[in-house]
Design an enzyme around this catalytic site. Structure first.
Site, PDB file in Angstrom:
ATOM      1  N   LYS A 185       0.886  -1.174   0.000  1.00  0.00           N
ATOM      2  CA  LYS A 185       0.000   0.000   0.000  1.00  0.00           C
ATOM      3  C   LYS A 185       0.920   1.219   0.000  1.00  0.00           C
ATOM      4  O   LYS A 185       1.398   1.664   1.033  1.00  0.00           O
ATOM      5  CB  LYS A 185      -0.874  -0.017   1.252  1.00  0.00           C
ATOM      6  CG  LYS A 185      -2.216   0.685   1.117  1.00  0.00           C
ATOM      7  CD  LYS A 185      -2.185   2.116   0.603  1.00  0.00           C
ATOM      8  CE  LYS A 185      -1.986   3.135   1.671  1.00  0.00           C
ATOM      9  NZ  LYS A 185      -1.772   4.501   1.155  1.00  0.00           N
ATOM     10  N   GLU A 260       9.526   2.076  10.526  1.00  0.00           N
ATOM     11  CA  GLU A 260      10.575   3.041  10.145  1.00  0.00           C
ATOM     12  C   GLU A 260       9.896   4.402  10.151  1.00  0.00           C
ATOM     13  O   GLU A 260       9.126   4.712   9.246  1.00  0.00           O
ATOM     14  CB  GLU A 260      11.081   2.748   8.729  1.00  0.00           C
ATOM     15  CG  GLU A 260      11.740   1.395   8.549  1.00  0.00           C
ATOM     16  CD  GLU A 260      13.158   1.364   9.082  1.00  0.00           C
ATOM     17  OE1 GLU A 260      13.627   2.372   9.633  1.00  0.00           O
ATOM     18  OE2 GLU A 260      13.787   0.311   8.949  1.00  0.00           O
ATOM     19  N   CYS A 294      13.667  11.048   5.951  1.00  0.00           N
ATOM     20  CA  CYS A 294      13.455  10.772   7.379  1.00  0.00           C
ATOM     21  C   CYS A 294      14.702  11.077   8.192  1.00  0.00           C
ATOM     22  O   CYS A 294      14.633  11.530   9.319  1.00  0.00           O
ATOM     23  CB  CYS A 294      13.066   9.316   7.539  1.00  0.00           C
ATOM     24  SG  CYS A 294      14.179   8.209   6.666  1.00  0.00           S
ATOM     25  N   GLU A 393       9.721  17.371  13.388  1.00  0.00           N
ATOM     26  CA  GLU A 393      10.170  17.054  12.028  1.00  0.00           C
ATOM     27  C   GLU A 393       9.419  17.929  11.018  1.00  0.00           C
ATOM     28  O   GLU A 393       8.195  17.962  11.014  1.00  0.00           O
ATOM     29  CB  GLU A 393       9.874  15.579  11.734  1.00  0.00           C
ATOM     30  CG  GLU A 393      10.323  15.155  10.353  1.00  0.00           C
ATOM     31  CD  GLU A 393       9.958  13.704  10.022  1.00  0.00           C
ATOM     32  OE1 GLU A 393       8.811  13.294  10.307  1.00  0.00           O
ATOM     33  OE2 GLU A 393      10.814  13.002   9.474  1.00  0.00           O
TER      34      GLU A 393
HETATM   35  P1  NAD Z   1       2.327   9.042   6.550  1.00  0.00           P
HETATM   36  O1  NAD Z   1       2.472   8.433   7.898  1.00  0.00           O
HETATM   37  O2  NAD Z   1       1.352  10.142   6.384  1.00  0.00           O
HETATM   38  O3  NAD Z   1       1.885   7.919   5.484  1.00  0.00           O
HETATM   39  C1  NAD Z   1       2.658   6.766   5.260  1.00  0.00           C
HETATM   40  C2  NAD Z   1       1.758   5.688   4.687  1.00  0.00           C
HETATM   41  O4  NAD Z   1       0.793   5.308   5.673  1.00  0.00           O
HETATM   42  C3  NAD Z   1       0.971   6.120   3.460  1.00  0.00           C
HETATM   43  O5  NAD Z   1       0.913   5.058   2.546  1.00  0.00           O
HETATM   44  C4  NAD Z   1      -0.405   6.411   4.034  1.00  0.00           C
HETATM   45  O6  NAD Z   1      -1.449   6.310   3.096  1.00  0.00           O
HETATM   46  C5  NAD Z   1      -0.498   5.330   5.091  1.00  0.00           C
HETATM   47  N1  NAD Z   1      -1.469   5.592   6.162  1.00  0.00           N
HETATM   48  C6  NAD Z   1      -1.902   6.780   6.629  1.00  0.00           C
HETATM   49  N2  NAD Z   1      -2.792   6.589   7.628  1.00  0.00           N
HETATM   50  C7  NAD Z   1      -2.907   5.252   7.802  1.00  0.00           C
HETATM   51  C8  NAD Z   1      -3.654   4.435   8.700  1.00  0.00           C
HETATM   52  N3  NAD Z   1      -4.456   4.942   9.612  1.00  0.00           N
HETATM   53  N4  NAD Z   1      -3.494   3.102   8.610  1.00  0.00           N
HETATM   54  C9  NAD Z   1      -2.665   2.548   7.695  1.00  0.00           C
HETATM   55  N5  NAD Z   1      -1.961   3.271   6.809  1.00  0.00           N
HETATM   56  C10 NAD Z   1      -2.062   4.612   6.873  1.00  0.00           C
HETATM   57  O7  NAD Z   1       3.781   9.449   6.100  1.00  0.00           O
HETATM   58  P2  NAD Z   1       4.203  10.230   4.763  1.00  0.00           P
HETATM   59  O8  NAD Z   1       3.758  11.645   4.919  1.00  0.00           O
HETATM   60  O9  NAD Z   1       3.790   9.463   3.585  1.00  0.00           O
HETATM   61  O10 NAD Z   1       5.797  10.135   4.843  1.00  0.00           O
HETATM   62  C11 NAD Z   1       6.565  11.001   5.587  1.00  0.00           C
HETATM   63  C12 NAD Z   1       6.993  10.371   6.893  1.00  0.00           C
HETATM   64  O11 NAD Z   1       7.669   9.140   6.625  1.00  0.00           O
HETATM   65  C13 NAD Z   1       8.001  11.232   7.625  1.00  0.00           C
HETATM   66  O12 NAD Z   1       7.670  11.296   8.988  1.00  0.00           O
HETATM   67  C14 NAD Z   1       9.319  10.502   7.419  1.00  0.00           C
HETATM   68  O13 NAD Z   1      10.270  10.743   8.412  1.00  0.00           O
HETATM   69  C15 NAD Z   1       8.863   9.078   7.395  1.00  0.00           C
HETATM   70  N6  NAD Z   1       9.866   8.238   6.706  1.00  0.00           N
HETATM   71  C16 NAD Z   1      10.653   7.407   7.467  1.00  0.00           C
HETATM   72  C17 NAD Z   1      11.646   6.637   6.848  1.00  0.00           C
HETATM   73  C18 NAD Z   1      12.556   5.730   7.663  1.00  0.00           C
HETATM   74  O14 NAD Z   1      13.279   4.942   7.069  1.00  0.00           O
HETATM   75  N7  NAD Z   1      12.579   5.810   8.994  1.00  0.00           N
HETATM   76  C19 NAD Z   1      11.821   6.707   5.462  1.00  0.00           C
HETATM   77  C20 NAD Z   1      10.990   7.543   4.726  1.00  0.00           C
HETATM   78  C21 NAD Z   1      10.017   8.308   5.363  1.00  0.00           C
END
Ligand code: NAD
Length: 503
Positions: A185, A260, A294, A393
């Site tokens: 997803k 992550e 991230c 962040e």
């Molecule tokens: P997000 O948490 O908004 O979304 C991530 C994913 O989760 C998306 O596919 C989204 O549709 C899904 N999602 C949202 N709500 C959900 C729910 N209730 N249940 C299940 N799935 C759900 O994050 P984003 O804005 O897409 O990405 C940015 C974030 O990702 C930042 O905080 C960044 O630091 C983090 N990130 C971490 C790493 C790492 O390796 N630690 C790498 C890349 C990004």
């Protein structure tokens, strides 16, 4: 030149399928703000179909049995996927640039990494065969024991938008290598290249149901996947707030998760550095991929004796970064991913100003770009540790700076965060670098650099940056369950009645 975005459906059981509710989500090019296509929006009904397909792909008696295929067979598919991705590299890189605003040549690096990651896990899949039945030494010679490593089963992989195809690959490649069936997803903000990954899997003839993709919204497609009782594990990359929801959903049915999550990583610059080299790593560490990383080292902690000179140098470096349409030659910073992200980042900058911080450069839209979600790379000083810009962040091109006087103070400032993902130290004194890297509370430490990432090395964070490690050998372990097999090998009866002390 207009580049057409392929119109795709959900990919379930080896076929393109229209979502049950026939919903679609527009794709907006962040550089132009124009709608350039759309993606299918899955809901709980589609999740059911994908879970059924994935379970069938693992079923022993249905002639599919991906889990019991040898590692060598799985490796063959993974290598075919890698080769096909390499063949389509320029097409996929363009789609990535259009979809999420990544500079074209950086998108191309990502696609190389994607292919490299599939190759790497192909090797590990082959290695798994040899590691099966690893003996365990026991204190009783009447028994012998060995360990099997088996695929966990059906895994739900939920990913973000900043490295759309690469973040998906960090999960899909090891999951398939381990023998799991995967349901991906991706983020609703950048799913185009993940759909192309499905097309690649189709073209190489990956058995049906082994890889499925459900594009769609988090609460409509991600949430039912995370809580589904027949999904055996969730591997998630995204924000800390969503990570906590995923953990709660998984807890309902007691399934394992790896998380992550976000970060607010520090970069510590000591007084003995080469100013230009340190300035370049500092700029790269925070502004690469527009700060939408991230592990971006977005808190600069610089020795007070060089702070003025260093910041001056850094501002010069930063003002030279080319901001343009991602497809333009030499682009280093494209737009941020969406209108929502654009507003969010500018609000962070406004709050920093209202809390008393100073903007050394940037802070607004670049004057030469009237359309698109472009933001100048921004450096903020006069920051205190209670300010929002120090604590939260941003996930955008914003660096905040503080000074320090002693090594202990630098470490204290570096660890002054709820997160624990990355941390960097720059100094010519390698003993000092070693001490500081041990003191950092982070899962990834860089010495005299910031951000390089290798498929072979473990990736992940501590504290609220999550737990579990991706990449390297750690990455495949996320998708393997350990089974102990113990055999009684004596001809003698066990003799429980005579000698209870045996146990
Ligand atoms: P997000 O948490 O908004 O979304 C991530 C994913 O989760 C998306 O596919 C989204 O549709 C899904 N999602 C949202 N709500 C959900 C729910 N209730 N249940 C299940 N799935 C759900 O994050 P984003 O804005 O897409 O990405 C940015 C974030 O990702 C930042 O905080 C960044 O630091 C983090 N990130 C971490 C790493 C790492 O390796 N630690 C790498 C890349 C990004």
């Amino acid at each position: 030149m207009a580049i057409p975005i392929p119109t795709r459906q959900l990919f379930i059981d080896g076929e393109w399928r229209e979502p049950v509710l026939k919903k679609r989500i527009p794709i907006i090019n962040p550089a132009t703000e124009q709608i350039i296509g759309d993606i299918p929006a899955a809901t709980a009904e589609d999740v059911e179909l994908a879970v059924d397909a994935a379970r069938k792909a693992l079923a022993r008696n249905k002639g599919r049995d991906w889990a019991n295929a040898s590692g060598a067979v799985r490796a063959k598919y993974l290598r075919a996927i890698a080769a096909k991705i390499t063949e389509k590299k320029s097409e996929i890189a363009k789609l990535e640039a259009l979809d999420c605003g990544k500079p074209l040549d950086e998108a191309a690096w990502d696609i190389d990494d994607v292919a490299g990651c599939f190759e790497y896990y192909a090797d590990l899949a082959e290695g798994l065969d040899a590691k099966q039945k690893a003996p365990v030494s026991l204190p009783m010679e009447t028994f012998k024991s060995h360990v099997l490593k088996e695929p966990i089963g059906v895994v739900g992989l939920i990913t973000p938008w900043n490295y759309p195809m690469l973040m998906a690959t960090w999960k899909v490649a090891p999951a398939l290598a381990a023998g799991c069936a995967a349901i991906l997803k991706p983020s609703e903000l950048a799913s185009v290249t993940c759909l192309e990954l499905a097309q690649v899997c189709r073209e190489v003839g990956l058995p049906p149901g082994v890889f499925n993709i459900l594009t769609g919204l988090g609460h409509e497609a991600g949430a039912p996947l995370a809580s589904h009782p027949h999904v055996d594990k969730i591997a998630f990359t995204g924000s800390t707030i969503t990570g906590s929801k995923i953990m709660a959903a998984a807890a309902q049915v007691v399934k394992p998760v790896t998380l992550e999550l976000g970060g607010k990583s520090p970069i510590v610059i000591f007084e003995d550095v080469d100013l230009d080299k340190a300035a370049e790593w500092t700029a790269f560490g925070c502004f690469w991929t527009n700060g939408q990383i991230c592990s971006a080292t977005s808190r600069l902690i610089v020795h007070e004796s060089i702070a003025a000179k260093f910041l001056d140098r850094l501002v010069k470096w930063t003002k030279n970064i080319k901001i343009s349409d991602p497809l333009e030659e030499g682009c280093r910073l494209g737009p941020v991913v969406s209108g929502g992200q654009y507003e969010k980042v500018l609000k962070f900058i406004d709050t920093a100003k209202s809390e008393g911080a100073s903007i050394l450069c940037g802070g607004a839209r670049p004057e030469h770009l009237k359309k698109g979600f472009f933001i100048q790379p921004t450096i903020i000083s006069d920051v205190t540790t209670s300010m929002q810009i120090w604590r939260e962040e941003v996930f955008g091109p914003v660096l905040c700076a503080k000074t320090f006087s002693t090594e202990d103070e630098a470490i204290e400032l570096a660890n002054d965060t709820q997160y624990g993902l990355g941390a960097a130290v720059i100094s010519n004194d390698l003993e000092r670098c070693d001490r500081v890297s041990k003191a950092f509370q982070a899962g990834i430490v860089w010495i005299n650099c910031s951000q390089p990432c290798f498929t072979q090395a473990p990736w992940g964070g501590n504290k609220r940056s999550g737990f579990g490690r991706e990449l390297g050998e750690w990455g495949i372990e996320n998708y393997l369950a350990v089974k102990q097999v113990t055999q009684y090998i004596s001809d003698e009866p066990w003799g429980w009645y005579q000698s209870p002390s045996k146990l």
